[in-house]
Write an enzyme that holds these catalytic residues in place. Structure first.
Site, PDB file in Angstrom:
ATOM      1  N   ASN A  16      -6.551  26.049 -11.242  1.00  0.00           N
ATOM      2  CA  ASN A  16      -7.159  25.453 -10.052  1.00  0.00           C
ATOM      3  C   ASN A  16      -7.989  24.239 -10.431  1.00  0.00           C
ATOM      4  O   ASN A  16      -8.425  24.092 -11.564  1.00  0.00           O
ATOM      5  CB  ASN A  16      -8.033  26.469  -9.320  1.00  0.00           C
ATOM      6  CG  ASN A  16      -9.316  26.795 -10.052  1.00  0.00           C
ATOM      7  OD1 ASN A  16      -9.342  27.667 -10.924  1.00  0.00           O
ATOM      8  ND2 ASN A  16     -10.395  26.117  -9.721  1.00  0.00           N
ATOM      9  N   CYS A  17      -8.176  23.344  -9.449  1.00  0.00           N
ATOM     10  CA  CYS A  17      -9.108  22.238  -9.604  1.00  0.00           C
ATOM     11  C   CYS A  17     -10.228  22.468  -8.594  1.00  0.00           C
ATOM     12  O   CYS A  17     -10.505  23.607  -8.236  1.00  0.00           O
ATOM     13  CB  CYS A  17      -8.408  20.897  -9.395  1.00  0.00           C
ATOM     14  SG  CYS A  17      -7.778  20.638  -7.734  1.00  0.00           S
ATOM     15  N   ALA A  18     -10.874  21.432  -8.110  1.00  0.00           N
ATOM     16  CA  ALA A  18     -12.033  21.609  -7.230  1.00  0.00           C
ATOM     17  C   ALA A  18     -11.658  22.257  -5.906  1.00  0.00           C
ATOM     18  O   ALA A  18     -12.421  23.047  -5.352  1.00  0.00           O
ATOM     19  CB  ALA A  18     -12.716  20.269  -6.977  1.00  0.00           C
ATOM     20  N   ARG A  72      -7.928  22.909  -5.090  1.00  0.00           N
ATOM     21  CA  ARG A  72      -6.507  23.283  -5.038  1.00  0.00           C
ATOM     22  C   ARG A  72      -6.171  24.419  -5.993  1.00  0.00           C
ATOM     23  O   ARG A  72      -6.660  24.449  -7.117  1.00  0.00           O
ATOM     24  CB  ARG A  72      -5.633  22.074  -5.377  1.00  0.00           C
ATOM     25  CG  ARG A  72      -5.562  21.041  -4.299  1.00  0.00           C
ATOM     26  CD  ARG A  72      -4.851  19.786  -4.780  1.00  0.00           C
ATOM     27  NE  ARG A  72      -5.751  18.912  -5.525  1.00  0.00           N
ATOM     28  CZ  ARG A  72      -5.364  17.823  -6.167  1.00  0.00           C
ATOM     29  NH1 ARG A  72      -4.096  17.477  -6.182  1.00  0.00           N
ATOM     30  NH2 ARG A  72      -6.244  17.079  -6.803  1.00  0.00           N
TER      31      ARG A  72
END
Length: 553
Positions: free
Chosen positions: A495-497, A499
């Site tokens: 995951n990113c911030a 997504r």
């Protein structure tokens, strides 16, 4: 290859997200000690001043230890297994690497063009890292060594050794291999990095003299590359690395904030490199114009629902700089609007810089106010009033241009879809729909399970009713897993911030974007085996439930 690049970009966010908090903490301390704002209360020696001096000493932790922060943060996302042990290994190998560098410099420093007897900092090219006097490779060196450490971990952590060597398995074997790798790497860095430092120094002068065109191009790239995840590689060397100033714009700005606040000289003259940290301005001024265009072009009967969708998204974007939910909405529906947005963003920052604006404005309004307007308003209010004026003009431009394009090209932005409700739902709206017994009840769609006929798996039998009623994350995790084809179809999760980044084995089993929207997602990016589910700021919690479901599938 793109999956690996995107995974690396998302790993960067683990440490990067801490900079906003650290920046606010430092800015608060600096504001509290500003006698121009607080008078005698902030005078040196007072109880108030002493308290904030202690606070500031702790607030600088992130900036003083940036290298270690990235070394420890990257393995969390990059390691394929045993992430906690990978963090330990990366830290140990990074320290080992720097001790090797220090040893080479102490013995052969003159051959590398380095005066190892010089004090760390300044033009010496040296820095103290965890008490080690070593070459100042910045976060670029830290990221590189951490990546090497994670590669060694992924390759050798699970290697089975003969029973009589069993004590050397796991982290011990990773460290053995790592030591053998770090020594030649240290020698290579000693040979190459001093030359790179000279090149960076030249690059700094070139970037500063490139003026508004360079600032505009930088912002354009930072925006247009968001869908690929490559935007991290655009802003990181500027904001956190040595592309403009050795310590990075973020650290340089907060450390010199008092100087800038006390001087009436134009900000652009005091810190020309600050033009490369103005990319937060489009995050503040664009969302309102974009949202207004969406609202006014929505069908009359859908405007209320559209407004309910847009208000929290716009506020989040403007205040914190998290713009992905809004940007991805029109990225999915009309990529042309996203390209226009990137161009306008570049123009906005270029014009602001041309008119004298400089600073540290990479995030949202909270960051802009705390680290710029409040401490510097007394001496630089005219510049900030100009900034606000230019920004609001661009808000109008965004509204007019987006509205024209939406109507002219009949783009199906939120509220303009035929025979459907607004595609993106708030958490509360989603829960209300779930109570009606069908995910698609609000839009007249069939049950989400019918939207992805090939998505059956061991996890496919899990339904909304099986998620804990008091857990706001499990429901989405359950539905996302099913819509992605079930646990058997998942190769990797990250995951990113905002997504959830998933690698799937069979792209044909992934449901359509509408099904994900009905399940609570803010959108979907489907690039074959690389799928990105736009979740929002609570993506870490959703990922945790998602991986838990996979483990028990």
């Amino acid at each position: 290859m793109m999956e690996k690049v995107q995974r690396f970009g998302s790993a960067m966010l683990a440490p990067v997200l801490l900079f906003a908090v650290a920046g606010l903490a430092v800015a608060l301390a600096i504001i509290a000690q500003n006698e121009q704002l607080l008078g005698g209360l902030a005078a040196p020696g007072t109880a108030w001043s002493n308290f904030w001096r202690v606070w500031e000493s702790g607030a600088w932790t992130v900036f003083n230890q940036m290298e270690l922060l990235f070394v420890l943060g990257l393995p969390i996302a990059l390691a394929k297994s045993a992430n906690a042990r990978a963090v330990l290994e990366a830290a140990l190998l990074y320290l080992t690497f720097n001790y090797f560098v220090a040893g080479f410099l102490e013995v052969f420093g003159g051959s590398f063009g380095i005066d190892y007897a010089a004090e760390p900092g300044g033009e010496s090219g040296l820095k103290l890292i965890a008490g080690i006097k070593t070459l100042d490779t910045g976060i670029l060196g830290a990221i590189f060594i951490s990546a090497v450490a994670v590669w060694i971990h992924n390759r050798y952590f699970d290697k089975k050794l003969p029973e009589f060597l069993g004590i050397f398995q796991g982290s011990q074997f990773v460290y053995i291999v790592g030591i053998l790798v770090m020594m030649p790497l240290a020698l290579i860095v000693c040979l190459v990095w001093p030359q790179i430092q000279l090149g960076i120094s030249s690059l700094q002068g070139f970037l500063v003299t490139s003026g508004s065109l360079g600032v505009g191009a930088y912002t354009f790239l930072e925006r247009i590359l968001i869908p690929t995840g490559l935007h991290h590689f655009v802003y990181s060397p500027f904001v956190f690395g040595p592309a403009v100033v050795p310590e990075g714009i973020q650290a340089h700005w907060v450390s010199n904030l008092t100087t800038y606040a006390e001087s009436s000289a134009p900000l652009k003259e005091q810190f020309p490199g600050g033009g490369f940290a103005l990319h937060g301005n489009p995050k503040v001024f664009a969302p309102l114009g974009i949202a207004a265009a969406f609202y006014t072009t929505a069908r009359p009967e859908k405007r209320k629902a559209t407004l309910a969708l847009l208000v929290p998204v716009v506020l989040t974007a403007m205040l914190t700089g998290i713009t992905e939910p809004l940007e991805f909405t029109f990225l999915f529906i009309a990529p042309l609007l996203f390209a226009v947005h990137a161009v306008l963003s570049g123009l906005m920052t270029a014009i602001m810089y041309q008119l004298g604006l400089s600073g540290n404005m990479g995030a949202g309004l909270i960051d802009v106010v705390a680290q710029n307007w409040i401490p510097l308003w007394a001496q630089h209010h005219a510049t900030y009033l100009m900034q606000i004026g230019v920004g609001l003009c661009f808000t109008v431009v965004y509204f007019a241009l987006f509205r024209f394009l939406i109507l002219k090209l009949d783009l199906k932005t939120p509220g303009r879809e035929e025979n459907k409700d607004v595609k993106l739902y708030s958490k509360q709206e989603y829960r209300e729909v779930k109570k009606n017994g069908k995910i698609g009840a609000a839009s007249g769609a069939d049950d989400a399970s019918e939207a992805a006929p090939g998505a059956a798996s061991d996890a496919g039998s899990e339904t909304a009713s099986e998620a804990p009623a008091d857990d706001p994350y499990s429901q989405r995790a359950t539905d996302f897993l099913r819509l992605l084809g079930g646990a058997d179809n998942i190769a990797d999760v990250n995951n990113c911030a905002t997504r959830l980044r998933v690698s799937v084995k069979d792209p044909a089993l992934v449901a359509d974007p509408d099904s994900f929207s009905e399940a609570g997602a803010l959108g979907l990016v489907n690039k074959g085996t690389a799928v990105q589910v736009i979740v929002g700021m609570d993506v870490p919690q959703v990922r945790d439930r998602f991986e838990g479901l996979m483990a028990h599938a």
